[in-house]
Motif scaffolding. Structure first.
Motif, PDB file in Angstrom:
ATOM      1  N   LEU A 196      -8.906  50.587   4.197  1.00  0.00           N
ATOM      2  CA  LEU A 196     -10.337  50.484   3.930  1.00  0.00           C
ATOM      3  C   LEU A 196     -11.020  51.847   4.006  1.00  0.00           C
ATOM      4  O   LEU A 196     -11.815  52.226   3.129  1.00  0.00           O
ATOM      5  N   LEU A 197     -10.704  52.617   5.054  1.00  0.00           N
ATOM      6  CA  LEU A 197     -11.387  53.890   5.284  1.00  0.00           C
ATOM      7  C   LEU A 197     -10.933  54.993   4.340  1.00  0.00           C
ATOM      8  O   LEU A 197     -11.756  55.766   3.838  1.00  0.00           O
ATOM      9  N   PHE A 198      -9.619  55.080   4.103  1.00  0.00           N
ATOM     10  CA  PHE A 198      -9.076  56.220   3.366  1.00  0.00           C
ATOM     11  C   PHE A 198      -8.729  55.924   1.910  1.00  0.00           C
ATOM     12  O   PHE A 198      -8.617  56.840   1.100  1.00  0.00           O
ATOM     13  N   LEU A 199      -8.545  54.629   1.599  1.00  0.00           N
ATOM     14  CA  LEU A 199      -8.138  54.271   0.235  1.00  0.00           C
ATOM     15  C   LEU A 199      -9.159  53.383  -0.463  1.00  0.00           C
ATOM     16  O   LEU A 199      -8.971  53.024  -1.626  1.00  0.00           O
ATOM     17  N   LYS A 200     -10.229  53.019   0.251  1.00  0.00           N
ATOM     18  CA  LYS A 200     -11.264  52.124  -0.291  1.00  0.00           C
ATOM     19  C   LYS A 200     -10.661  50.808  -0.771  1.00  0.00           C
ATOM     20  O   LYS A 200     -11.055  50.271  -1.804  1.00  0.00           O
ATOM     21  N   GLU A 201      -9.704  50.286   0.002  1.00  0.00           N
ATOM     22  CA  GLU A 201      -9.066  49.017  -0.337  1.00  0.00           C
ATOM     23  C   GLU A 201      -9.800  47.903   0.415  1.00  0.00           C
ATOM     24  O   GLU A 201      -9.573  47.680   1.608  1.00  0.00           O
TER      25      GLU A 201
ATOM     26  N   GLY B  13      -3.361  49.047   9.649  1.00  0.00           N
ATOM     27  CA  GLY B  13      -3.061  49.287   8.244  1.00  0.00           C
ATOM     28  C   GLY B  13      -4.220  48.903   7.349  1.00  0.00           C
ATOM     29  O   GLY B  13      -4.583  49.631   6.419  1.00  0.00           O
ATOM     30  N   ALA B  14      -4.827  47.754   7.631  1.00  0.00           N
ATOM     31  CA  ALA B  14      -5.969  47.296   6.833  1.00  0.00           C
ATOM     32  C   ALA B  14      -7.166  48.231   6.986  1.00  0.00           C
ATOM     33  O   ALA B  14      -7.844  48.571   6.008  1.00  0.00           O
TER      34      ALA B  14
ATOM     35  N   VAL C 166       0.549  56.636  12.197  1.00  0.00           N
ATOM     36  CA  VAL C 166       1.442  56.031  11.203  1.00  0.00           C
ATOM     37  C   VAL C 166       0.672  55.541   9.987  1.00  0.00           C
ATOM     38  O   VAL C 166       1.018  55.850   8.837  1.00  0.00           O
ATOM     39  N   GLN C 167      -0.373  54.770  10.229  1.00  0.00           N
ATOM     40  CA  GLN C 167      -1.105  54.187   9.104  1.00  0.00           C
ATOM     41  C   GLN C 167      -1.937  55.235   8.370  1.00  0.00           C
ATOM     42  O   GLN C 167      -2.116  55.149   7.149  1.00  0.00           O
ATOM     43  N   GLY C 168      -2.411  56.237   9.101  1.00  0.00           N
ATOM     44  CA  GLY C 168      -3.083  57.347   8.429  1.00  0.00           C
ATOM     45  C   GLY C 168      -2.127  58.107   7.532  1.00  0.00           C
ATOM     46  O   GLY C 168      -2.461  58.479   6.400  1.00  0.00           O
ATOM     47  N   GLY C 169      -0.905  58.319   8.025  1.00  0.00           N
ATOM     48  CA  GLY C 169       0.114  58.977   7.205  1.00  0.00           C
ATOM     49  C   GLY C 169       0.458  58.164   5.972  1.00  0.00           C
ATOM     50  O   GLY C 169       0.657  58.709   4.879  1.00  0.00           O
ATOM     51  N   ALA C 170       0.515  56.834   6.119  1.00  0.00           N
ATOM     52  CA  ALA C 170       0.793  55.970   4.973  1.00  0.00           C
ATOM     53  C   ALA C 170      -0.319  56.056   3.941  1.00  0.00           C
ATOM     54  O   ALA C 170      -0.061  56.035   2.724  1.00  0.00           O
ATOM     55  N   SER C 171      -1.565  56.167   4.406  1.00  0.00           N
ATOM     56  CA  SER C 171      -2.692  56.306   3.479  1.00  0.00           C
ATOM     57  C   SER C 171      -2.613  57.618   2.708  1.00  0.00           C
ATOM     58  O   SER C 171      -2.868  57.667   1.500  1.00  0.00           O
ATOM     59  N   ILE C 172      -2.267  58.692   3.416  1.00  0.00           N
ATOM     60  CA  ILE C 172      -2.113  59.986   2.743  1.00  0.00           C
ATOM     61  C   ILE C 172      -0.988  59.916   1.722  1.00  0.00           C
ATOM     62  O   ILE C 172      -1.107  60.405   0.593  1.00  0.00           O
ATOM     63  N   ALA C 173       0.111  59.277   2.117  1.00  0.00           N
ATOM     64  CA  ALA C 173       1.248  59.143   1.209  1.00  0.00           C
ATOM     65  C   ALA C 173       0.845  58.390  -0.052  1.00  0.00           C
ATOM     66  O   ALA C 173       1.258  58.741  -1.165  1.00  0.00           O
TER      67      ALA C 173
END
Length: 305
Positions: free
Chosen positions: A272-277, A267-268, A43-50
């Protein structure tokens, strides 16, 4: 994030989920706890891609793509006979789907402005408050205070880097999530859960699609973006649904609820991993407070379901 497959942070939602899951005698290959963890990763990986699509399609365009493909997948998965529904079922699905679509659209608008982990954390407070409403147990006051502390730690007046409108939208998404839980419980009493979710997604798509069209974001669609949209729909709907459905056959709903309370952390980490947030210490503490509040509200609920 979230519609049905983004997880449920409290016992009210898990009770609803349990009613909505079709039991089956088929063996579930993946052990239950790893399945729930994989569901959250998906779910959270999909949200990062989105979120990577936001600069191209915009938040509303991305939400339209994700919800539209999810509706198609669910209709195919459940093979819902739309002609067999009666008037009452259509009306309930209309309310349920409208709330579902609004929740997803508002959440995507929120995480366009604030980090994914914070968006998930703030949104979580809606169902958490719903779980605690009407409780007369003194212990539940602790979970309320923890949740309030979590929000206070990321309030805009504490951190100038947090977008005020993004926080407000995430709170609204949380309120819509609470409404979605209530409506989900009602609609699951008059029809099969799978059919309810599939038909609800049709109405959700009808609500969100005009925003995607009139925002101009969908004008940028091409074949690669369509394929990414399908991938996001699989990651945030088909895969998590399958994993959670299997896990719920094997786990008590309270255990399932405690595990799903980890969604803000996933989500966090995904952000961090996919969006560098990168989050501040106060923001990580905020996430921890909300997770503890959700686990506490779930674990100390009145009875095992």
């Amino acid at each position: 994030m979230p519609f049905y497959f983004q997880g449920f942070p409290n016992i009210i939602a898990f009770k609803t989920t349990s009613k909505m899951i079709n039991t089956s005698k088929n063996k579930f290959v993946i052990p239950a706890i790893p399945a729930v963890l994989l569901s959250m990763v998906s779910v959270q990986g999909g949200a990062s891609i989105a979120k990577h699509l936001f600069p191209i399609l915009g938040a509303s365009g991305t939400a339209s793509l994700r919800i539209g493909f999810s509706a198609i997948l669910l209709l195919f998965f459940f093979r819902t006979n739309l002609f067999a529904l009666n008037k009452k079922q259509w009306v309930y699905c209309l309310a349920y789907g409208t709330c579902l679509g609004a929740m997803n659209l508002v959440f995507y608008l929120a995480i366009k402005r604030i980090p994914l982990g914070l968006g998930v954390t703030i949104e979580f407070t809606g169902p958490l408050v719903l779980a605690l409403v009407g409780s007369r147990k003194l212990l539940d006051l602790l979970w309320v205070l923890l949740a309030c502390l979590g929000i206070a730690l990321i309030a805009p007046w504490q951190n100038n880097n947090v977008d005020l409108l993004g926080v407000a939208l995430a709170l609204l998404a949380g309120a819509l999530w609470a409404g979605y839980i209530v409506l989900g419980g009602k609609v699951s009493q008059i029809m099969k859960s799978g059919d309810a979710v599939a038909v609800g997604m049709i109405f959700a798509s009808a609500l969100v699609l005009p925003f995607g069209i009139f925002s101009g974001g969908l004008a940028a669609l091409n074949v690669p973006l369509l394929l990414i949209g399908v991938a996001v729909a699989f990651l945030t709907s088909a895969i998590p649904f399958t994993l959670e459905m299997g896990a719920l056959r094997l786990l008590p709903s309270k255990t399932f609820g405690i595990l799903m309370s980890l969604h803000p952390a996933f989500g966090a980490l995904s952000g961090l991993l996919f969006l560098k947030e990168y989050l501040s210490l106060a923001q990580w503490l905020s996430i921890i407070c909300v997770i503890i509040a959700s686990i506490g509200a779930t674990y100390f609920s009145r009875k095992e379901r």
